[in-house]
Scaffold this motif. Structure first.
Motif, PDB file in Angstrom:
ATOM      1  N   ARG A 293       0.865  -1.121   0.003  1.00  0.00           N
ATOM      2  CA  ARG A 293       0.006  -0.014   0.055  1.00  0.00           C
ATOM      3  C   ARG A 293       0.732   1.279  -0.076  1.00  0.00           C
ATOM      4  O   ARG A 293       2.048   1.379   0.204  1.00  0.00           O
ATOM      5  N   LEU A 294       0.336   2.390  -0.506  1.00  0.00           N
ATOM      6  CA  LEU A 294       1.170   3.468  -0.756  1.00  0.00           C
ATOM      7  C   LEU A 294       1.723   3.965   0.768  1.00  0.00           C
ATOM      8  O   LEU A 294       3.002   4.276   0.809  1.00  0.00           O
ATOM      9  N   MET A 295       0.862   3.990   1.709  1.00  0.00           N
ATOM     10  CA  MET A 295       1.472   4.387   2.981  1.00  0.00           C
ATOM     11  C   MET A 295       2.639   3.367   3.713  1.00  0.00           C
ATOM     12  O   MET A 295       3.340   4.051   4.482  1.00  0.00           O
ATOM     13  N   GLN A 296       2.618   2.152   3.264  1.00  0.00           N
ATOM     14  CA  GLN A 296       3.226   1.305   3.720  1.00  0.00           C
ATOM     15  C   GLN A 296       4.704   1.644   3.125  1.00  0.00           C
ATOM     16  O   GLN A 296       5.714   1.531   3.630  1.00  0.00           O
ATOM     17  N   HIS A 297       4.724   2.077   1.884  1.00  0.00           N
ATOM     18  CA  HIS A 297       5.913   2.412   1.190  1.00  0.00           C
ATOM     19  C   HIS A 297       6.700   3.354   1.855  1.00  0.00           C
ATOM     20  O   HIS A 297       7.762   3.567   2.143  1.00  0.00           O
ATOM     21  N   TYR A 298       5.870   4.701   2.176  1.00  0.00           N
ATOM     22  CA  TYR A 298       6.480   5.621   3.020  1.00  0.00           C
ATOM     23  C   TYR A 298       7.092   5.324   4.219  1.00  0.00           C
ATOM     24  O   TYR A 298       7.997   5.746   4.487  1.00  0.00           O
ATOM     25  N   LEU A 299       6.402   4.355   4.911  1.00  0.00           N
ATOM     26  CA  LEU A 299       7.119   3.875   6.137  1.00  0.00           C
ATOM     27  C   LEU A 299       8.492   3.258   5.814  1.00  0.00           C
ATOM     28  O   LEU A 299       9.245   3.256   6.592  1.00  0.00           O
ATOM     29  N   ASP A 300       8.425   2.415   4.867  1.00  0.00           N
ATOM     30  CA  ASP A 300       9.488   1.474   4.528  1.00  0.00           C
ATOM     31  C   ASP A 300      10.680   2.439   4.033  1.00  0.00           C
ATOM     32  O   ASP A 300      11.672   2.039   4.422  1.00  0.00           O
ATOM     33  N   VAL A 301      10.439   3.532   3.552  1.00  0.00           N
ATOM     34  CA  VAL A 301      11.361   4.229   3.083  1.00  0.00           C
ATOM     35  C   VAL A 301      11.949   5.357   3.866  1.00  0.00           C
ATOM     36  O   VAL A 301      12.994   6.262   3.771  1.00  0.00           O
ATOM     37  N   THR A 302      11.218   5.644   5.157  1.00  0.00           N
ATOM     38  CA  THR A 302      11.577   6.806   5.904  1.00  0.00           C
ATOM     39  C   THR A 302      12.207   6.293   7.169  1.00  0.00           C
ATOM     40  O   THR A 302      12.041   4.820   7.637  1.00  0.00           O
ATOM     41  N   ASP A 303      12.982   7.079   8.092  1.00  0.00           N
ATOM     42  CA  ASP A 303      13.531   6.688   9.094  1.00  0.00           C
ATOM     43  C   ASP A 303      12.887   6.448  10.298  1.00  0.00           C
ATOM     44  O   ASP A 303      12.110   7.158  10.632  1.00  0.00           O
TER      45      ASP A 303
END
Length: 434
Positions: A293-303
């Motif tokens: 999901r979009l938000m999961q990718h955001y979490l995966d690529v942020t610190d």
């Protein structure tokens, strides 16, 4: 570990409290909500974490309040705040009474209703109310010495109101700059105007005592589901959090249903079935989806030590209803059902805040419409399992749930509605057991 330094309040505006002489309010101790004696188990939302976002009560700061009406010699807005059997009987509207207006009277009301944490949805109010109008922090997009001084003075005034009623500012939906220090920003830099405005907003939040500062939007537009802009969004928010944590503040994006749609992260494929119905369609070329999901990718690529998010639980359930099928990397239509609670549980401290927005299930077929209508938190019509959600996500007592209801204001026909719904919802939050 993030330092939680705060600006001390020696610079507090001495007249902040004096600008609002105590008015006799039409609500009293009976408005304070006590937990139901029959509720089993411990509170799933601790008393100190019972919050609301002021978008729910957005009609209140903008109207002239009781004290200001008296000072101006005009009649206050009248409405219903509930009778002796309210909120147990939500139809017991009680008598017509003067309604609070402006920040000081709203915060007093919310504190008496049982709320402890306040998430702001902007800082503006009617200029006639105690504290006056919110100053423009950056006239023409530029922070000046005068605009900064006025803005921080206003922050001290709001902090005085919060302290008066023993409330905590937990966050705000406000300014997030468009530029940042990073290779994907324009020229790889943050513009001076963005930097100075960002620093001023962080200073304002620090005066209020906020541990978080956010926005009502996704980290980037969910209208573009390609992986590339979401990866760039991670770069941006990492860079901004490195600046904000110098103030002891973490930044958070908010989300609605589109943020839990499927990330387009695969090759171009040809599909022959309608995504929702499965009916045959003419061969169509789309980008394949792995299932992330979009938000999961955001979490995966942020610190993970810096970046947190705010989940709107209502809209997460709408996403479960809407975004149920994806096209895999071979072009097959695959059912893949979103689970909001499991998503939080596997990374629970990344979801530091919630919008505790409740919903009544509609008759919409799966994949059609929103699937839910908004209702007060804990309303008997609720079909969102908040007991299961709050008890199953882990880190009990860590999260900051803020009651929100977009349709709470009743307009001129029922100007007290958002306040009555707030009482009902504070009661529902305090009675949630597990």
């Amino acid at each position: 570990m993030i330092s939680r330094k705060r600006i001390n309040r020696r610079t507090f505006v001495a007249g902040a409290g004096a600008t609002a002489a105590a008015a006799v309010m039409p609500w009293g101790p009976a408005s304070v909500i006590a937990p139901a004696a029959s509720a089993a188990g411990g509170r799933l939302i601790p008393p100190g974490k019972t919050g609301t976002i002021t978008y729910t009560q957005r009609d209140v700061p903008t109207r002239v309040g009781i004290a200001a009406s008296a000072a101006l010699g005009v009649a206050p807005t009248m409405g219903y705040l509930g009778g002796p059997d309210f909120p147990n009987d939500p139809t017991d509207l009680g008598p017509l009474v003067p309604l609070p207006g402006g920040w000081r009277e709203l915060l007093e009301f919310l504190a008496k209703a049982g709320f402890k944490q306040i998430e702001f949805a902007g800082y503006g109010q009617n200029a006639a109310n105690p504290g006056g109008a919110a100053p423009n922090p950056a006239p023409g997009g530029v922070v000046t010495a005068a605009s900064r001084a006025a803005y921080i003075a206003y922050a001290n005034t709001l902090r005085g109101f919060l302290d008066e009623f023993d409330l905590e500012a937990i966050g705000n939906h406000g300014f997030i700059p468009n530029t940042w220090p990073g290779p994907s920003s324009a020229g790889g830099v943050m513009t001076i105007n963005d930097y100075e405005r960002f620093q001023l907003e962080l200073e304002f939040a620090s005066v209020l005592g906020m541990p978080y500062m956010g926005t009502g939007s996704d980290p980037t537009s969910a209208n573009n589901r390609n992986i590339e802009p979401w990866t760039v969004a991670g770069e941006k928010w990492d860079a901004l959090n490195r600046l904000s944590t110098q103030w002891g503040i973490q930044l958070y994006p908010h989300n609605h249903a589109p943020a839990y749609h499927f990330l387009q992260d695969g090759p171009m494929v040809t599909v022959t079935q309608d995504r929702v119905t499965g009916a045959p369609i003419a061969p169509t070329v789309v980008r394949g989806e792995s299932g992330k999901r979009l938000m999961q990718h955001y979490l995966d690529v942020t610190d993970p030590a810096l970046c947190v998010v705010e989940m709107d639980v209502f809209w997460a359930h709408v996403a479960q209803h809407q975004h149920r099928w994806r096209y895999d990397w071979e072009g097959n239509r695959v059912e893949d059902i979103f689970d909001p609670m499991a998503t939080v549980a596997k990374q629970t401290k990344r979801y530091a805040l919630f919008h505790a927005k409740d919903g009544d299930r509609t008759a919409d077929p799966v994949g059609v419409g929103n699937g839910y209508n908004m209702v007060p938190f804990g309303d008997p019509r609720s079909d969102i399992d908040y007991q299961g959600f709050m008890s199953g996500m882990g880190a009990k007592g860590f999260h900051n749930p803020n009651y929100e209801q977009d349709n709470a204001p009743g307009g001129s026909a029922d100007p007290g509605q958002s306040l009555r719904f707030s009482i009902i919802s504070a009661n529902g939050m305090s009675n949630l057991r597990g």
